[in-house]
Design an enzyme around this catalytic site. Structure first.
Site, PDB file in Angstrom:
ATOM      1  N   SER A 118      -4.782  -4.647   1.056  1.00  0.00           N
ATOM      2  CA  SER A 118      -3.597  -4.539   1.925  1.00  0.00           C
ATOM      3  C   SER A 118      -3.937  -4.651   3.413  1.00  0.00           C
ATOM      4  CB  SER A 118      -2.861  -3.211   1.673  1.00  0.00           C
ATOM      5  OG  SER A 118      -3.650  -2.117   2.090  1.00  0.00           O
ATOM      6  N   ASP A 163       0.845  -1.199   0.000  1.00  0.00           N
ATOM      7  CA  ASP A 163       0.000   0.000   0.000  1.00  0.00           C
ATOM      8  C   ASP A 163       0.881   1.250   0.000  1.00  0.00           C
ATOM      9  OD1 ASP A 163      -1.942   1.985   0.541  1.00  0.00           O
ATOM     10  OD2 ASP A 163      -3.131   0.563   1.707  1.00  0.00           O
ATOM     11  N   HIS A 198      -0.419   4.518  -0.131  1.00  0.00           N
ATOM     12  CA  HIS A 198      -1.148   5.721   0.303  1.00  0.00           C
ATOM     13  C   HIS A 198      -0.532   6.245   1.606  1.00  0.00           C
ATOM     14  CE1 HIS A 198      -4.033   3.585  -2.288  1.00  0.00           C
ATOM     15  NE2 HIS A 198      -4.503   4.791  -2.575  1.00  0.00           N
TER      16      HIS A 198
HETATM   17 CO1  B1M Z   1      -5.748   5.270  -4.284  1.00  0.00          CO
HETATM   18  N1  B1M Z   1      -7.356   4.261  -3.877  1.00  0.00           N
HETATM   19  N2  B1M Z   1      -5.092   3.797  -5.412  1.00  0.00           N
HETATM   20  N3  B1M Z   1      -4.309   6.481  -4.778  1.00  0.00           N
HETATM   21  N4  B1M Z   1      -6.736   6.667  -3.484  1.00  0.00           N
HETATM   22  C1  B1M Z   1      -8.288   4.845  -2.901  1.00  0.00           C
HETATM   23  C2  B1M Z   1      -7.930   4.396  -1.474  1.00  0.00           C
HETATM   24  C3  B1M Z   1      -9.687   4.275  -3.415  1.00  0.00           C
HETATM   25  C4  B1M Z   1     -10.748   4.172  -2.300  1.00  0.00           C
HETATM   26  C5  B1M Z   1     -10.165   5.142  -4.604  1.00  0.00           C
HETATM   27  C6  B1M Z   1     -11.496   4.712  -5.156  1.00  0.00           C
HETATM   28  O1  B1M Z   1     -11.562   3.792  -5.933  1.00  0.00           O
HETATM   29  N5  B1M Z   1     -12.553   5.365  -4.741  1.00  0.00           N
HETATM   30  C7  B1M Z   1      -9.265   2.878  -4.006  1.00  0.00           C
HETATM   31  C8  B1M Z   1      -9.245   1.712  -2.998  1.00  0.00           C
HETATM   32  C9  B1M Z   1     -10.377   0.723  -3.202  1.00  0.00           C
HETATM   33  C10 B1M Z   1     -10.316  -0.344  -2.163  1.00  0.00           C
HETATM   34  O2  B1M Z   1      -9.385  -1.083  -2.032  1.00  0.00           O
HETATM   35  N6  B1M Z   1     -11.369  -0.405  -1.366  1.00  0.00           N
HETATM   36  C11 B1M Z   1      -7.860   3.191  -4.506  1.00  0.00           C
HETATM   37  C12 B1M Z   1      -7.186   2.437  -5.504  1.00  0.00           C
HETATM   38  C13 B1M Z   1      -7.981   1.318  -6.144  1.00  0.00           C
HETATM   39  C14 B1M Z   1      -5.840   2.707  -5.882  1.00  0.00           C
HETATM   40  C15 B1M Z   1      -4.985   1.959  -6.909  1.00  0.00           C
HETATM   41  C16 B1M Z   1      -5.107   0.432  -6.893  1.00  0.00           C
HETATM   42  C17 B1M Z   1      -5.360   2.570  -8.293  1.00  0.00           C
HETATM   43  C18 B1M Z   1      -4.667   1.957  -9.478  1.00  0.00           C
HETATM   44  O3  B1M Z   1      -3.460   1.926  -9.563  1.00  0.00           O
HETATM   45  N7  B1M Z   1      -5.481   1.484 -10.358  1.00  0.00           N
HETATM   46  C19 B1M Z   1      -3.551   2.425  -6.547  1.00  0.00           C
HETATM   47  C20 B1M Z   1      -2.901   1.513  -5.473  1.00  0.00           C
HETATM   48  C21 B1M Z   1      -1.456   1.864  -5.217  1.00  0.00           C
HETATM   49  C22 B1M Z   1      -0.926   1.144  -3.986  1.00  0.00           C
HETATM   50  O4  B1M Z   1      -1.106   1.625  -2.904  1.00  0.00           O
HETATM   51  N8  B1M Z   1      -0.314  -0.015  -4.169  1.00  0.00           N
HETATM   52  C23 B1M Z   1      -3.840   3.765  -5.965  1.00  0.00           C
HETATM   53  C24 B1M Z   1      -2.960   4.845  -6.039  1.00  0.00           C
HETATM   54  C25 B1M Z   1      -3.210   6.105  -5.521  1.00  0.00           C
HETATM   55  C26 B1M Z   1      -2.278   7.297  -5.735  1.00  0.00           C
HETATM   56  C27 B1M Z   1      -0.792   6.922  -5.722  1.00  0.00           C
HETATM   57  C28 B1M Z   1      -2.612   7.922  -7.073  1.00  0.00           C
HETATM   58  C29 B1M Z   1      -2.754   8.266  -4.579  1.00  0.00           C
HETATM   59  C30 B1M Z   1      -1.950   8.098  -3.253  1.00  0.00           C
HETATM   60  C31 B1M Z   1      -0.822   9.115  -3.118  1.00  0.00           C
HETATM   61  C32 B1M Z   1      -0.331   9.203  -1.691  1.00  0.00           C
HETATM   62  O5  B1M Z   1      -0.943   8.787  -0.722  1.00  0.00           O
HETATM   63  N9  B1M Z   1       0.843   9.799  -1.586  1.00  0.00           N
HETATM   64  C33 B1M Z   1      -4.164   7.749  -4.315  1.00  0.00           C
HETATM   65  C34 B1M Z   1      -5.160   8.500  -3.612  1.00  0.00           C
HETATM   66  C35 B1M Z   1      -4.801   9.925  -3.241  1.00  0.00           C
HETATM   67  C36 B1M Z   1      -6.419   7.941  -3.252  1.00  0.00           C
HETATM   68  C37 B1M Z   1      -7.657   8.647  -2.659  1.00  0.00           C
HETATM   69  C38 B1M Z   1      -8.303   9.455  -3.779  1.00  0.00           C
HETATM   70  C39 B1M Z   1      -7.434   9.567  -1.476  1.00  0.00           C
HETATM   71  C40 B1M Z   1      -6.709   8.928  -0.279  1.00  0.00           C
HETATM   72  C41 B1M Z   1      -6.324  10.012   0.702  1.00  0.00           C
HETATM   73  O6  B1M Z   1      -5.176  10.425   0.733  1.00  0.00           O
HETATM   74  N10 B1M Z   1      -7.316  10.543   1.454  1.00  0.00           N
HETATM   75  C42 B1M Z   1      -8.534   7.405  -2.195  1.00  0.00           C
HETATM   76  C43 B1M Z   1     -10.030   7.673  -2.210  1.00  0.00           C
HETATM   77  C44 B1M Z   1     -10.592   7.925  -0.841  1.00  0.00           C
HETATM   78  O7  B1M Z   1     -10.004   7.594   0.190  1.00  0.00           O
HETATM   79  N11 B1M Z   1     -11.784   8.435  -0.819  1.00  0.00           N
HETATM   80  C45 B1M Z   1      -7.947   6.296  -2.967  1.00  0.00           C
HETATM   81  C46 B1M Z   1      -7.100  11.647   2.392  1.00  0.00           C
HETATM   82  C47 B1M Z   1      -6.547  11.082   3.722  1.00  0.00           C
HETATM   83  C48 B1M Z   1      -6.318  12.204   4.705  1.00  0.00           C
HETATM   84  O8  B1M Z   1      -7.517  10.200   4.241  1.00  0.00           O
HETATM   85  O9  B1M Z   1      -5.955   8.202   4.077  1.00  0.00           O
HETATM   86  O10 B1M Z   1      -8.411   7.906   4.680  1.00  0.00           O
HETATM   87  P1  B1M Z   1      -7.176   8.716   4.720  1.00  0.00           P
HETATM   88  O11 B1M Z   1      -6.769   8.939   6.259  1.00  0.00           O
HETATM   89  C49 B1M Z   1      -7.723   9.325   7.229  1.00  0.00           C
HETATM   90  C50 B1M Z   1      -8.361   8.146   7.981  1.00  0.00           C
HETATM   91  O12 B1M Z   1      -8.536   7.000   7.193  1.00  0.00           O
HETATM   92  C51 B1M Z   1      -7.481   7.979   9.179  1.00  0.00           C
HETATM   93  O13 B1M Z   1      -6.986   9.288   9.447  1.00  0.00           O
HETATM   94  C52 B1M Z   1      -6.990  10.098   8.277  1.00  0.00           C
HETATM   95  C53 B1M Z   1      -7.778  11.383   8.519  1.00  0.00           C
HETATM   96  O14 B1M Z   1      -7.550  12.012   9.684  1.00  0.00           O
HETATM   97  N12 B1M Z   1      -6.335   7.088   9.149  1.00  0.00           N
HETATM   98  C54 B1M Z   1      -5.880   6.525  10.293  1.00  0.00           C
HETATM   99  C55 B1M Z   1      -5.519   6.722   8.152  1.00  0.00           C
HETATM  100  N13 B1M Z   1      -4.546   5.930   8.610  1.00  0.00           N
HETATM  101  C56 B1M Z   1      -4.730   5.798   9.926  1.00  0.00           C
HETATM  102  C57 B1M Z   1      -4.002   5.098  10.903  1.00  0.00           C
HETATM  103  C58 B1M Z   1      -4.455   5.148  12.229  1.00  0.00           C
HETATM  104  C59 B1M Z   1      -5.601   5.849  12.563  1.00  0.00           C
HETATM  105  C60 B1M Z   1      -6.319   6.569  11.618  1.00  0.00           C
HETATM  106  O15 B1M Z   1      -3.826   4.531  13.233  1.00  0.00           O
HETATM  107  C61 B1M Z   1      -2.524   4.018  13.026  1.00  0.00           C
END
Ligand code: B1M
Length: 209
Positions: free
Chosen positions: A151, A99, A101
């Site tokens: 993941s 992963d 992200h």
């Molecule tokens: Co990705 N991606 N992505 N992506 N991406 C998602 C996660 C996805 C939901 C998009 C979608 O389809 N709607 C989907 C996952 C589907 C699933 O598995 N259910 C997805 C996919 C499919 C993919 C790829 C497979 C796409 C592809 O290549 N075809 C690929 C996988 C790469 C890999 O990881 N091996 C991929 C790639 C990418 C980018 C590289 C382009 C980029 C990441 C860049 C980076 O992080 N530097 C990216 C992004 C940006 C996203 C979305 C749009 C945004 C994620 C984000 O940063 N959110 C995402 C869609 C979405 O989430 N709605 C998506 C903002 C962030 C602040 O929130 O990370 O949730 P978040 O963190 C929150 C909470 O979750 C929590 O606190 C934070 C807020 O305060 N939290 C924790 C997080 N970690 C925590 C740990 C804790 C406690 C709380 O304790 C330890």
């Protein structure tokens, strides 16, 4: 209440310079770093997520948004660091293997540091062995982040390895990330789940109290 529309537009466009300008404007107006991230940028990233899911945006564009957000968070981070009188404890954090992200994980690390924890950030694509090595080296809490349903399973592998190495009782484990739930935390016998970064810092404080 501040107007975050231009900030969110800049984030959705992946326009780093404009986003940083908007951050400065909001700071001048009196918005706090927590508000700018929580009420402003998270809203923009949620739009990006919806458009990505609907195939209206693609990986290179989403990557630009992510890079812009990480830059803006770096700008705000020093403003959130309180006086570090004594460390509350050591937390090792990482995004699990497979992963890449890191935005959410970086926010959690930032809130932990701002709350007085020493943070070892293992970055993305972190193997179970690396988490466990840090537990052996004295981390009191392991924090794992996962954004992919594929993941998430690595979190369970880390729990199994901790048991195998006889370390399960000497370290707390917390998990988070969009697909992760309290039920999943119970299933793998983690010590806690948080839905957001501020909650993760509160949870760590509670665990070590
Ligand atoms: Co990705 N991606 N992505 N992506 N991406 C998602 C996660 C996805 C939901 C998009 C979608 O389809 N709607 C989907 C996952 C589907 C699933 O598995 N259910 C997805 C996919 C499919 C993919 C790829 C497979 C796409 C592809 O290549 N075809 C690929 C996988 C790469 C890999 O990881 N091996 C991929 C790639 C990418 C980018 C590289 C382009 C980029 C990441 C860049 C980076 O992080 N530097 C990216 C992004 C940006 C996203 C979305 C749009 C945004 C994620 C984000 O940063 N959110 C995402 C869609 C979405 O989430 N709605 C998506 C903002 C962030 C602040 O929130 O990370 O949730 P978040 O963190 C929150 C909470 O979750 C929590 O606190 C934070 C807020 O305060 N939290 C924790 C997080 N970690 C925590 C740990 C804790 C406690 C709380 O304790 C330890």
């Amino acid at each position: 209440m501040f107007d975050y529309e231009e900030l969110q537009d800049a984030l959705i466009e992946g326009d780093e310079d404009e986003l940083l300008d908007q951050v400065e404007d909001l700071l001048e107006q009196g918005a706090s770093p927590v508000e700018i991230i929580g009420e402003g940028m998270m809203g923009g990233m949620s739009v990006v997520g919806d458009r990505f899911a609907a195939n209206e945006m693609f990986v290179p564009e989403v990557l630009m948004c992510a890079n812009a957000m990480n830059l803006a968070v770096d700008r705000l981070k020093p403003l959130m660091e309180g006086e570090k009188i004594a460390t509350k404890g050591k937390v090792v954090i990482g995004t699990v293997k497979g992963d890449l992200h890191d935005i959410g994980k970086n926010l959690v690390a930032m809130f932990l540091e701002a709350s007085g924890f020493e943070v070892v950030d293992l970055g993305v694509d972190t193997t179970p062995e690396k988490f466990v090595a840090e537990a052996k080296a004295g981390a009191q809490i392991i924090g794992m982040s996962a954004l992919l349903t594929t993941s998430m399973v690595v979190m369970g592998q880390v729990m199994d390895l901790l048991v195998e190495e006889g370390l399960r009782d000497s370290v707390y484990v917390i998990i988070g990330g969009a697909p992760v739930s309290p039920e999943y935390a119970d299933e793998i016998k983690a010590d806690g789940f948080s839905k957001d970064a501020a909650g993760a810092a509160k949870l760590c404080t509670k665990l070590l109290a």
